[in-house]
Design an enzyme around this catalytic site. Structure first.
Site, PDB file in Angstrom:
ATOM      1  N   GLY A  15      -2.053  -5.122  -3.066  1.00  0.00           N
ATOM      2  CA  GLY A  15      -0.896  -5.215  -2.174  1.00  0.00           C
ATOM      3  C   GLY A  15      -1.140  -6.239  -1.084  1.00  0.00           C
ATOM      4  N   VAL A  28     -10.787 -21.448   4.249  1.00  0.00           N
ATOM      5  CA  VAL A  28     -10.673 -22.874   3.885  1.00  0.00           C
ATOM      6  C   VAL A  28     -11.281 -23.761   4.970  1.00  0.00           C
ATOM      7  CG1 VAL A  28      -9.032 -24.756   3.489  1.00  0.00           C
ATOM      8  CG2 VAL A  28      -8.656 -22.524   2.406  1.00  0.00           C
ATOM      9  N   ARG A  76      -1.762  -7.416  -9.455  1.00  0.00           N
ATOM     10  CA  ARG A  76      -2.736  -6.484 -10.005  1.00  0.00           C
ATOM     11  C   ARG A  76      -3.016  -6.964 -11.423  1.00  0.00           C
ATOM     12  NH1 ARG A  76      -0.114  -3.501  -6.203  1.00  0.00           N
ATOM     13  NH2 ARG A  76      -1.517  -2.335  -4.844  1.00  0.00           N
ATOM     14  N   ASP A 107      -9.614  -1.532  -1.773  1.00  0.00           N
ATOM     15  CA  ASP A 107     -10.784  -1.058  -2.509  1.00  0.00           C
ATOM     16  C   ASP A 107     -10.700  -1.318  -4.009  1.00  0.00           C
ATOM     17  OD1 ASP A 107      -8.872   0.872  -2.799  1.00  0.00           O
ATOM     18  OD2 ASP A 107      -9.942   2.409  -1.657  1.00  0.00           O
ATOM     19  N   GLY A 108      -9.486  -1.334  -4.567  1.00  0.00           N
ATOM     20  CA  GLY A 108      -9.361  -1.683  -5.976  1.00  0.00           C
ATOM     21  C   GLY A 108      -9.894  -3.089  -6.233  1.00  0.00           C
ATOM     22  N   THR A 130      -5.220  -4.750   3.924  1.00  0.00           N
ATOM     23  CA  THR A 130      -4.223  -3.746   3.547  1.00  0.00           C
ATOM     24  C   THR A 130      -3.655  -3.170   4.828  1.00  0.00           C
ATOM     25  OG1 THR A 130      -3.930  -1.471   2.764  1.00  0.00           O
ATOM     26  CG2 THR A 130      -6.168  -2.146   3.252  1.00  0.00           C
ATOM     27  N   ILE A 131      -2.385  -2.814   4.817  1.00  0.00           N
ATOM     28  CA  ILE A 131      -1.821  -2.227   6.030  1.00  0.00           C
ATOM     29  C   ILE A 131      -2.290  -0.790   6.233  1.00  0.00           C
ATOM     30  CG2 ILE A 131       0.253  -3.673   5.958  1.00  0.00           C
ATOM     31  CD1 ILE A 131       1.789  -1.123   5.045  1.00  0.00           C
ATOM     32  N   ASP A 132      -2.848  -0.172   5.188  1.00  0.00           N
ATOM     33  CA  ASP A 132      -3.097   1.273   5.236  1.00  0.00           C
ATOM     34  C   ASP A 132      -4.317   1.671   6.073  1.00  0.00           C
ATOM     35  OD1 ASP A 132      -0.939   1.536   3.479  1.00  0.00           O
ATOM     36  OD2 ASP A 132      -2.226   1.264   1.742  1.00  0.00           O
ATOM     37  N   ASP A 134      -7.279   2.104   5.170  1.00  0.00           N
ATOM     38  CA  ASP A 134      -7.987   3.186   4.482  1.00  0.00           C
ATOM     39  C   ASP A 134      -9.298   2.715   3.849  1.00  0.00           C
ATOM     40  OD1 ASP A 134      -6.828   1.566   2.616  1.00  0.00           O
ATOM     41  OD2 ASP A 134      -6.011   3.166   1.378  1.00  0.00           O
ATOM     42  N   ARG A 167      20.072  14.057  17.554  1.00  0.00           N
ATOM     43  CA  ARG A 167      19.721  14.302  16.155  1.00  0.00           C
ATOM     44  C   ARG A 167      18.217  14.439  15.953  1.00  0.00           C
ATOM     45  NH1 ARG A 167      23.754   9.886  13.476  1.00  0.00           N
ATOM     46  NH2 ARG A 167      25.481  11.282  13.074  1.00  0.00           N
ATOM     47  N   ARG A 176      -0.533   5.345   2.028  1.00  0.00           N
ATOM     48  CA  ARG A 176      -1.150   5.962   0.847  1.00  0.00           C
ATOM     49  C   ARG A 176      -1.774   7.323   1.217  1.00  0.00           C
ATOM     50  NH1 ARG A 176      -4.462   2.034  -2.931  1.00  0.00           N
ATOM     51  NH2 ARG A 176      -5.915   2.203  -1.192  1.00  0.00           N
ATOM     52  N   SER A 220      16.778  15.265  21.208  1.00  0.00           N
ATOM     53  CA  SER A 220      16.644  14.579  19.928  1.00  0.00           C
ATOM     54  C   SER A 220      15.169  14.563  19.569  1.00  0.00           C
ATOM     55  CB  SER A 220      17.173  13.148  20.005  1.00  0.00           C
ATOM     56  OG  SER A 220      16.358  12.359  20.842  1.00  0.00           O
ATOM     57  N   ARG A 252      18.579  13.689   9.850  1.00  0.00           N
ATOM     58  CA  ARG A 252      18.705  12.445   9.089  1.00  0.00           C
ATOM     59  C   ARG A 252      17.324  12.023   8.593  1.00  0.00           C
ATOM     60  NH1 ARG A 252      23.148  13.620   9.814  1.00  0.00           N
ATOM     61  NH2 ARG A 252      25.008  12.385  10.257  1.00  0.00           N
ATOM     62  N   ARG A 261       5.181  -3.987   4.983  1.00  0.00           N
ATOM     63  CA  ARG A 261       4.131  -4.838   4.417  1.00  0.00           C
ATOM     64  C   ARG A 261       4.272  -6.312   4.824  1.00  0.00           C
ATOM     65  NH1 ARG A 261       0.640  -2.374   1.617  1.00  0.00           N
ATOM     66  NH2 ARG A 261       1.149  -0.448   0.532  1.00  0.00           N
TER      67      ARG A 261
END
Lengths: 328, 328, 328, 328
Positions: A15, A28, A76, A107-108, A130-132, A134, A167, A176, A220, A252, A261
């Site tokens: 990703g 570079v 991928r 990690d993948g 990665t944004i996660d 993790d 609301r 993830r 709210s 909502r 991303r």
């Protein structure tokens, strides 16, 4: 530095995340600075297998530091999981004179790099992108800080309309299996509750908490829900559940989705990308391999790829408590 | 916790910065969480002297986490530098039943707090709030991360027009005597050169560098100049100097100014403010005083106010090198 | 002006939109300028029925011009649809000395105003406030321009990741039964296709167009889908359909949702709100009633409320053609 | 359409503005749609003289609709003001088979186009591109709407700090001899006073107004000053003057500068650019020349270049009054 490394490949894999372009630029330019050649590898490992390469000099990466996505594209690759695929990749790299590479991804992507290194003793360094957030071995992955800002911007907008109508909103965010985005963006957005995978919150506690919130005079509410949370209901089911059990609420749902991303990277991510990209090249030139460059306690450090893959990135439980206190 | 502290005052002092409101919110809500009273003190120490107080509960700080500036207003107080002024302040605090306070500000504000504590043994905790990041004892001050993003957004825009016209821009950024903003935002904005107070760059090296930049094929350039730099010329004089010595350049100047002090805080600053605000209250309740709460290696820590005032916040020389490499 | 109008009420009703606060501010300050009193009515018609009023002067609306949402809150009122409800509202208004009101909202809110005026000859002016731009008699409704910018910001981010992965995204945007947001934001975001309610596109033409897009060398695509479109499938069904019929595409869906209704208003919306708010007050003071103030050909104009309610806001077919051309 | 036009050149000239890239994209894609060739001319008229051309197809303009600046670069050309320069330009165009061109720029650029057309009967269409909105024959120039949003974003930030310190700020904005930016952004930013070239305000009235503002309870003030205003003092002199005459004010100055010329274009500017670009090509194909395409009363129209150059773009005096009222 004198080194056997003469030509470094760079690719983005898995990703995409904001800051990847800034990292490519740093790799570079560090190559140019240290007088080694640099080759861009397109579409991750798939481009390695297909020989989709391009020589890159400092001017090829101008004006990309502030761009989201990745100019090298990402993908991928199922083929790279096969021995035959990796053989093709190795042959292409060798034919092009590439003697090492830097892979920017999660990690993948690191697992692929490690297996490749094992099979071909090919020098490789990973940059966590990665944004996660993790990944073990770095306090921040590339794109994480940017994603946090994207999320709070969106929730600030949602709160405008939530406040106007009294609301309750369930806002689902990415991450993830990790609650980093939800926890930090939840605190940043002033969420009343935050549901993360690391904590089994339970529906009853949620109802309890929303009742307390209502009683305290709040008109709210925002509940931030991590996509990987363990409450056993997705955001739409949560909405139904609450509307049934707390009819006083007009509920909502908003699923923030892929906009998390993208976007121009934050200053933090641009600086981090620059530091990690430079360090990745320097590490290869020092004759080292199989490390991930990362940030620890504000310093750039090395973590063996194997540890980065197997280790667990943990959330800071102090933040869970802070969240409870400031949402009172 | 059982504690002698029953009523905590909170004030913002000195230059304002994004995240101050988030910190006020955290202090107020932490007080509520721990069942102590909280009083907002308006306009910094001046409001303390004038008794400009307001009781604050959790609902008084709703919807401010995302707002720039400070709802308590800020000011510099000449009166608080006098014994008489501080006596008035003490009398007002005591009359209002306030038995401790949290001051959000920079080293000037901390100095005031320390003197006051010395004279009256009045429990006090400082929270570092300034965009300049020039405070010892914390890796990040409140507002610094936001200011970095504000600066790179502005320079991204300037680069659009610089590129279209092949121009050289000198962009002056804030930071007082510290180069943190210039160095980090300079890297983040892809600046060709960065002039900071910590490094005596010299005009010749600047000309040298710009020539190299031109020779390498760059058609436009951004030089980020810290307001406190030591090159001996302000940005307008720099423009004149370069135009005289490098007539091939069409030079423009931009002084970013006070917009750097405002804006909705970044997620990082909101989370940091929440953590520091909670910790400030908890520290008072633990019976401690005269500390600054800060961030060190990603953890919230305490630094004696005296050290925070006297210590020197230093820039990371690794970044100076990274900047050289990635601007090549 | 001399006028029988002495005290004007102002309320926001129906869905909120950015610019409503700027309009409230303009109404309040125009009242002060013309020396009539002004009263804020909370939560739309429901607050009118419950007598939820507050006197408002120029300082009560400071620093709200840049805030999303509405400080007067909004609501939908079932009670106001009953004769009894409107009687209560009238009694409350009269008791408070309010002799006219300005309602900021959409056609549902205008219908309420018109019936109320018919029954009680109560002077009333409408200001069109909705992001959907679906009101006859004005080229722009309050919040529409802001929503367009929110949508293209989000799609710009989505395109970053779409480009990096060569993906197709369906992005659903708001607009109720009108395609204004989809059509304009679709052009602005560089969408390959735009599905709007006003045009029966058909699934085959969509497939056709995506094929042409692929053949022309495009590697990623954005299709903007209006929530009210007539293609007969929602975005998730569209995804399934395309994945079945065009397996070469990796498809993703993003529903932008309620963030489109919030956020700091654009300059256009702030200026428009200021103009309409002033004109609404001036129109009441001139002894007129039952009009909507709107923008037509860059000028502020009056449209009878009845026409505003019954008329149809049409999309500009020139834009449909422009979209076809520039997405080629 | 059948037409003698076979190959259209496109260039950007003069100061750049957001939306120019979107206009280039629209011209290139409209050429493809209508099956005529398109050539990008770099660096304005200077590139025409130097034969700096590049054939452009639809894929050459992908992903630029959201980018500030101009991919074709811009420049001012002294050579094009000479007969010899224009002769060279004509020879280059003819040699490349270019039989017409679209120039995106301001009135200086249009003047060049008109003279060239007069001398060589060369078909030419102008697209108004400048943030200043100072062109007769169009209600909006490309980049103007974006610049307004950039300005109010900056002033919103400045107001955060102004409010926190009860300060008066003079904010200088661009606009050359026209007050459009100052007037509209001033209203949008909630400025207390707006100084524009079209109105001779006078220092005394400014002092008067600031006094009234203070008396009405305002604690901070923003005065927006157009760079071309006629008050006889620049912003720094204004600061000195006010500080001398109104010592109760703590005054600051901010000159927003070139960031106003850059940034990702607003949705309005992207759509406008798309419409004007398409229309420019269609107009050439219809055999017309020497027109500027523009927006009038929301419709795309043609204005003879001569009129566009000589005519005066006037500000809307209604807005001056609205500004007085809403700043009360």
């Amino acid at each position: 530095m004198t080194s056997k490394i003469k030509k470094i490949g760079v690719l983005t894999s898995g990703g995409d995340s904001p800051g990847m372009n800034a990292a490519i630029r740093a790799v570079v330019r560090a190559c140019a600075y240290y007088n080694v050649e640099c080759v861009g590898i397109y579409r991750g490992y798939q481009g390695m297998i297909e020989g989709d390469f391009k020589d890159m000099g400092p001017r090829d990466v101008k004006n990309i530091i502030n761009k989201g996505g990745t100019i090298l594209k990402s993908a991928r690759s199922a083929d790279f999981r096969t021995k035959e695929g990796r053989k093709l990749a190795y042959d292409n790299l060798t034919a092009a004179g590439i003697d090492s590479f830097v892979v920017i991804g999660g990690d993948g992507s690191f697992t692929g790099a490690e297996i490749f290194n094992e099979e071909y003793k090919f020098p490789v360094i990973g940059i966590p992108g990665t944004i996660d957030n993790d990944i073990y071995g770095t306090s921040h992955t590339l794109g994480y800080d940017t994603a946090l800002n994207t999320v709070i911007d969106a929730i600030d907008k949602i709160r405008d309309t939530a406040n106007s109508h009294n609301r309750l909103f369930f806002v689902e965010v990415m991450g993830r299996d990790a609650g980093h985005i939800a926890l930090n963006a939840g605190i940043g957005a002033g969420a009343e509750e935050i549901l993360i995978p690391e904590e089994d919150f339970g529906l009853e506690r949620l109802v309890e908490s929303l009742k307390r919130s209502k009683d305290s005079g709040k008109t709210s509410s925002i509940v931030v829900v991590s996509e990987g949370d363990k409450i056993g209901k997705n955001v739409f089911e949560l909405k139904d559940y609450i509307e049934e059990n707390m009819p006083e609420y007009d509920v909502r749902v908003s699923v923030l989705g892929h906009m998390q991303r993208g976007g121009s990277p934050s200053c933090f991510d641009r600086v981090l990308a620059s530091r990690l990209g430079v360090k990745a090249v320097e590490t290869l030139l020092e004759g080292k391999s199989n490390f991930m460059v990362g940030l620890n306690q504000d310093k750039v450090t090395l973590t063996p790829l194997e540890q980065a893959i197997k280790g667990q990135s943990e959330i800071d439980m102090e933040l869970v408590k802070v969240s409870d206190i400031v949402s009172s």
